[in-house]
Design an enzyme around this catalytic site. Structure first.
Site, PDB file in Angstrom:
ATOM      1  N   ASP A   1       0.835  -1.193   0.000  1.00 45.22           N
ATOM      2  CA  ASP A   1       0.000   0.000   0.000  1.00 45.22           C
ATOM      3  C   ASP A   1       0.877   1.253   0.000  1.00 45.22           C
ATOM      4  O   ASP A   1       1.882   1.318   0.705  1.00 45.22           O
ATOM      5  CB  ASP A   1      -0.860  -0.040   1.273  1.00 45.22           C
ATOM      6  CG  ASP A   1      -1.938   1.022   1.295  1.00 45.22           C
ATOM      7  OD1 ASP A   1      -2.796   0.993   0.394  1.00 45.22           O
ATOM      8  OD2 ASP A   1      -1.937   1.866   2.208  1.00 45.22           O
TER       9      ASP A   1
ATOM     10  N   GLU B   1       1.817  -0.565  -4.837  1.00 44.61           N
ATOM     11  CA  GLU B   1       0.842   0.448  -5.256  1.00 44.61           C
ATOM     12  C   GLU B   1       1.660   1.707  -5.550  1.00 44.61           C
ATOM     13  O   GLU B   1       1.799   2.603  -4.724  1.00 44.61           O
ATOM     14  CB  GLU B   1      -0.205   0.727  -4.168  1.00 44.61           C
ATOM     15  CG  GLU B   1      -1.307   1.661  -4.697  1.00 44.61           C
ATOM     16  CD  GLU B   1      -2.031   2.470  -3.625  1.00 44.61           C
ATOM     17  OE1 GLU B   1      -3.067   3.061  -3.940  1.00 44.61           O
ATOM     18  OE2 GLU B   1      -1.562   2.537  -2.474  1.00 44.61           O
TER      19      GLU B   1
HETATM   20  C1  GLC Z   1      -4.215   3.058  -0.653  1.00 44.43           C
HETATM   21  C2  GLC Z   1      -5.414   2.150  -0.580  1.00 44.43           C
HETATM   22  C3  GLC Z   1      -6.602   2.951  -0.123  1.00 44.43           C
HETATM   23  C4  GLC Z   1      -6.312   3.489   1.263  1.00 44.43           C
HETATM   24  C5  GLC Z   1      -5.029   4.297   1.259  1.00 44.43           C
HETATM   25  C6  GLC Z   1      -4.540   4.529   2.653  1.00 44.43           C
HETATM   26  O1  GLC Z   1      -4.348   4.019  -1.619  1.00 44.43           O
HETATM   27  O2  GLC Z   1      -5.613   1.516  -1.810  1.00 44.43           O
HETATM   28  O3  GLC Z   1      -7.767   2.181  -0.109  1.00 44.43           O
HETATM   29  O4  GLC Z   1      -7.370   4.286   1.700  1.00 44.43           O
HETATM   30  O5  GLC Z   1      -3.971   3.628   0.604  1.00 44.43           O
HETATM   31  O6  GLC Z   1      -4.071   3.332   3.199  1.00 44.43           O
END
Ligand code: GLC
Ligand code: CA
Length: 534
Positions: free
Chosen positions: A202, A266
């Site tokens: 993440d 991500e």
């Molecule tokens: C990422 C996740 C999202 C979350 C954010 C904070 O972007 O995909 O769902 O709210 O991180 O953890």
């Protein structure tokens, strides 16, 4: 077929938002035993791996993206034993299990933060980012959180602010403290030792913040629209170069296991050079894969997609595995975003996704052409969306999976109250679509078979053949994709197509043999062609 090596290269991965996939005990929330129950379906779908959205204990202000214990399972979702059983049962079906790891921030209920709050001399104080007020008493700098509010919350007791790039309940960790590194290396090993096959990381670009906490500048004219739509360019609050040392180290840990564990970031990055950096350089590899957000946020149009694919494949280091994805729990579902909920366009998009070279990540329901659901204000659960009025709620793409036409769609017991409402599932559900040869689901199934036969595995051999306002054509190895990404008929003329054999078409009635160089395509029609002269 012999197992693919390494397993993640060219794999087909399915993202499961666990709370919404299958509820085994009728409390209205999907859970790990429910995922076990759905494994045979995943096998039939041709999935090599699943990625579970956060499964760790959490106060659920961001449904698991606010972790209060990295070494356990959220009681609503199951137990550690359930996780072990899932890994084992999935393994028996040749399916790997990847978890979601949140290293950028914890929950404010995590014992580290609770201790940090107890005072500046507490053992975990510097696990988080603290700073004194400015001379005027205001926050230390101009950084904004994901809701557009100041990214700093004042702690009366100590007279300092703490940083949160997301909600105030999600304090950012301080990666300048090497003890944080040790904690996460332990967390990685804990799960890898239990047989977990890898992590989606993440906010992978986040982790480090500027050591001097400098103000973020405004966006630049040449920034991607996703950056320009914010008031500031998050140059100092995230996207710092030091993060690469973390991933080089994690890569060593992941590669030390047999079979190797995979790290999928991500990587919210729109500059291709900087995106490519996450894969590492030369003899210092980093993440095995990173999500391609320019592609996720593209439109389903030939000029846009061709440009993004060319730039992505041009920027990645040799041998790197691109990742293609179109829906997730944040951005919404592609059948709605890209395709206006039309099945024809949805099939065309699936064809593109399945035939680009690399790893594919589908979001649960993509295989059905599942649409976003309009969730009424009183049913909305996502606090981040509620704090950002004017933006569509992320709840729209987190609604329960429709398995059948029964009450509650077979997601939960017929009398349960699902945690989010179901949309209209009369036609779009697993059982109905399985029975309909012309369904989106059965089209996906055919694509999945072709991927199993190696369709997307020929990495590096990608070549664009044609692109105009409507048509996009490319080849991967001996297979060509020719697709009309428009609502008008189109013709594609390419000498290579003559003598080709059509493996699959989005539309019925397509002749299987191509006698000449022309393919006439209906609106949103795509074909996959085995070329006569590979
Ligand atoms: C990422 C996740 C999202 C979350 C954010 C904070 O972007 O995909 O769902 O709210 O991180 O953890
Ligand atoms: Ca449940």
């Amino acid at each position: 077929m012999a197992p693919r090596t390494p397993w993640w290269r060219g794999a087909t991965v399915y993202q499961i938002y666990v709370r919404s996939w299958r509820d085994s005990n009728g409390d209205g929330v999907g859970d790990l035993p429910g995922v076990v129950d759905g494994l045979d379906y995943l096998r039939w779908l041709g999935m090599d791996a699943i990625w579970l959205s956060p499964t760790m204990p959490s106060p659920n202000t961001d449904f698991g993206y606010d972790v209060s214990d990295y070494l356990d399972v959220h009681p609503e979702l199951g137990t550690l034993q359930d996780m072990d059983r899932l890994v084992e049962e999935a393994g028996r079906r040749q399916i790997k299990v990847m978890l979601d790891l949140v290293p950028n921030h914890t929950s404010d209920a995590h014992p580290w933060f609770v201790d940090a709050l107890s005072g500046p001399s507490s053992a975990h104080r510097s696990y988080y980012v603290w700073a004194p007020p400015k001379a005027d008493g205001g926050p230390p700098n101009n950084w904004l959180d994901a809701t557009g509010a100041p990214a700093w919350t004042f702690d009366e007791a100590s007279g300092e602010f703490y940083l949160h790039n997301f909600l105030p309940t999600q304090p950012d960790l301080n990666w300048w403290d090497t003890r944080v590194h040790a904690e996460f290396e332990h967390i990685l090993r804990f799960w890898f030792d239990r047989g977990v096959a890898g992590f989606r990381i993440d906010v992978a670009h986040g982790l480090y913040k500027d050591a001097e906490l400098r103000d973020n500048p405004p966006p630049r004219d040449d920034d991607h629209p996703a950056v320009r739509s914010g008031r500031l360019r998050p140059e100092y609050s995230s996207h710092r170069p030091e993060v690469h040392d973390v991933y080089a180290r994690w890569r060593q840990i992941a590669d030390g296991y047999e079979p190797g564990r995979a790290l999928l970031g991500e990587t919210w990055e729109f500059d291709y050079e900087r995106f490519a950096r996450f894969y590492g350089v030369d003899d210092r590899p980093e993440l095995h894969m990173g999500f391609n957000f320019p592609f996720v946020l593209s439109e389903l149009r030939a000029p846009e997609m061709a440009k993004i694919a060319n730039e992505t494949l041009g920027a990645l280091p040799r041998g790197a595995t691109p990742v293609w994805t179109a829906s997730n729990h944040d951005v919404g579902r592609f059948p709605t975003r890209w395709c206006d909920d039309e099945d024809d366009a949805t099939r065309a998009a699936l064809l593109v996704l399945a035939s680009l070279p690399g790893t594919l990540v589908l979001y649960y329901g993509d295989e059905l052409g599942m649409a976003d659901v309009d969730v009424a204000a009183q049913d909305q659960r996502d606090e981040m969306s509620i704090a950002r009025p004017g933006h569509p709620s992320r709840d729209r793409c987190r609604t329960p999976m429709p398995w059948s036409r029964e009450p509650n769609a077979g997601f939960s017991s017929p009398t349960a109250r699902p945690w989010l409402p179901l949309g209209d599932y009369t036609h779009k559900n697993v059982r109905t679509e399985q029975a309909d040869p012309s369904s989106v689901l059965n089209f996906w199934h055919r694509l999945a078979e072709l991927r199993r036969q190696g369709l997307a595995g020929a990495l590096g051999a990608w070549q664009q053949l044609a692109q105009d306002d409507q048509v996009w054509a490319y080849r991967v190895g001996g297979t060509a994709t020719v697709v009309n990404l428009s609502a008008e008929p189109a013709r594609c003329r390419l000498a290579q197509l003559a003598g080709g054999h059509v493996l699959v078409s989005t539309h019925a009635g397509q002749p299987a043999e191509l006698t000449g160089p022309d393919v006439d395509l209906q609106p949103w029609q795509g074909v996959l062609v085995a070329l006569a002269t590979p």
